[in-house]
Design an enzyme around this catalytic site. Sequence first.
Site, mmCIF file in Angstrom:
data_model
loop_
_atom_site.group_PDB
_atom_site.id
_atom_site.type_symbol
_atom_site.label_atom_id
_atom_site.label_comp_id
_atom_site.label_asym_id
_atom_site.label_seq_id
_atom_site.Cartn_x
_atom_site.Cartn_y
_atom_site.Cartn_z
ATOM 1 N N ASP A 101 0.815 -1.228 0.000
ATOM 2 C CA ASP A 101 0.000 0.000 0.000
ATOM 3 C C ASP A 101 0.844 1.272 0.000
ATOM 4 O O ASP A 101 0.499 2.252 -0.663
ATOM 5 C CB ASP A 101 -0.959 0.009 1.205
ATOM 6 C CG ASP A 101 -2.080 -1.004 1.042
ATOM 7 O OD1 ASP A 101 -2.107 -1.694 0.008
ATOM 8 O OD2 ASP A 101 -2.928 -1.098 1.952
ATOM 9 N N LYS A 173 1.514 1.782 -7.104
ATOM 10 C CA LYS A 173 0.503 0.715 -7.081
ATOM 11 C C LYS A 173 -0.721 1.219 -7.823
ATOM 12 O O LYS A 173 -1.361 2.176 -7.396
ATOM 13 C CB LYS A 173 0.167 0.362 -5.637
ATOM 14 C CG LYS A 173 -0.781 -0.826 -5.493
ATOM 15 C CD LYS A 173 -0.975 -1.178 -4.013
ATOM 16 C CE LYS A 173 -1.832 -2.423 -3.865
ATOM 17 N NZ LYS A 173 -1.976 -2.814 -2.446
HETATM 18 N N1 LIG Z 1 -0.641 -6.370 -0.826
HETATM 19 C C1 LIG Z 1 -0.308 -5.793 0.320
HETATM 20 O O1 LIG Z 1 0.830 -5.847 0.763
HETATM 21 C C2 LIG Z 1 -1.369 -5.027 1.069
HETATM 22 C C3 LIG Z 1 -1.435 -5.415 2.522
HETATM 23 C C4 LIG Z 1 -1.409 -4.255 3.491
HETATM 24 N N2 LIG Z 1 -2.508 -3.369 3.326
HETATM 25 C C5 LIG Z 1 -0.066 -3.535 3.405
HETATM 26 O O2 LIG Z 1 0.152 -2.647 2.631
HETATM 27 O O3 LIG Z 1 0.809 -3.898 4.144
#
Ligand SMILES: NC(=O)CC[C@H](N)C(=O)O
Length: 337
Positions: A101, A173
């Site tokens: 994220d 992302k």
């Molecule tokens: N795909 C992910 O890593 C998302 C998981 C979590 N929300 C994070 O950023 O750590």
Amino acid sequence: KEAETQTKLANVVVLATGGTIAGAGASAANSATYQAAKVGVEQLIAGIPELSKLANVRGEQVMQIASESITNENLLQLGRRVAELADSKDVDGIVITHGTDTLEETAYFLNLVEKTDKPIIVVGSMRPGTAMSADGMLNLYNAVAVASSKEAHGKGVLVTMNDEIQSGRDVSKMINIKTEAFKSAWGPLGMVVEGKSYWFRLPAKRHTMDSEFDIKNIKSLPDVEIAYSYGNVSDTAYKALAQSGAKAIIHAGTGNGSVSSRVVPALQALRKDGVQIIRSSHVNAGGFVLRNAEQPDDKYDWVVAHDLNPQKARILAMVALTKTNDSKELQRMFWEY
Ligand SMILES: NC(=O)CC[C@H](N)C(=O)O
């Protein structure tokens, strides 16, 4: 013979911070519903025996969190540990496992403040290791492969996801469900296939060794906040953020970083009060905000973030404000980094 090859391998440290790459679900069918930040770094490394053919790998658990909860303090802590390791003669490359994220924020931060040409690779995954077609193993294998390669030196902080080598500055992302989640408006720098890197282009912006910022000189990061724009937007959020102490506000603008006529007067007033106003864009494929296009930045003494998305603009603004509060200097930095 065995000992001989061991000594020739690069020494790579994996700094684990959490995220889905350390996630675990109840069943193999759980690709989207699972808990992030559950699996420790030793288990992550042990899960990929092939790593020992690429490098002498050791792990350190720096934190164990989902990356949306990473604070400025966490960023500084991680940045300082990376710098210590980069200074060490026995470390040839550093890999950081991270939630996806805010992975692009951490990668850009390290790209700005780490004074080393040793490879620093930030990596995550879109599915937990317990899921069918989990992507973390290969992403981490690729990260260690790039971190242990000579060619990765001096290319800034890199991100290996979905077989691609991306610049930590550019990558973002773009979608939250596919394994093909990370993209850059300007394209990947290379590919990593079966542990071998194939390079196609180099970053043009200042980074790491060529950066004027150094984690060793940064005691704390100032408060920089983001306000999102949309039709019928009010100035409430901007004013509230300034009132709560923001030194700069990133305008996550529509289109060209345009600013609603309902918000312009508040931003003019905030700038007069000393708050830096930085225009960015929240368009999905990547913004391109130019000075005095849409708004008279020279007249209002605002800054434009050019192609940096709002969350990356926040990172650069925080780092830049540790050195200067001059809007012209800030603008120079936004062009150069
Ligand atoms: N795909 C992910 O890593 C998302 C998981 C979590 N929300 C994070 O950023 O750590």
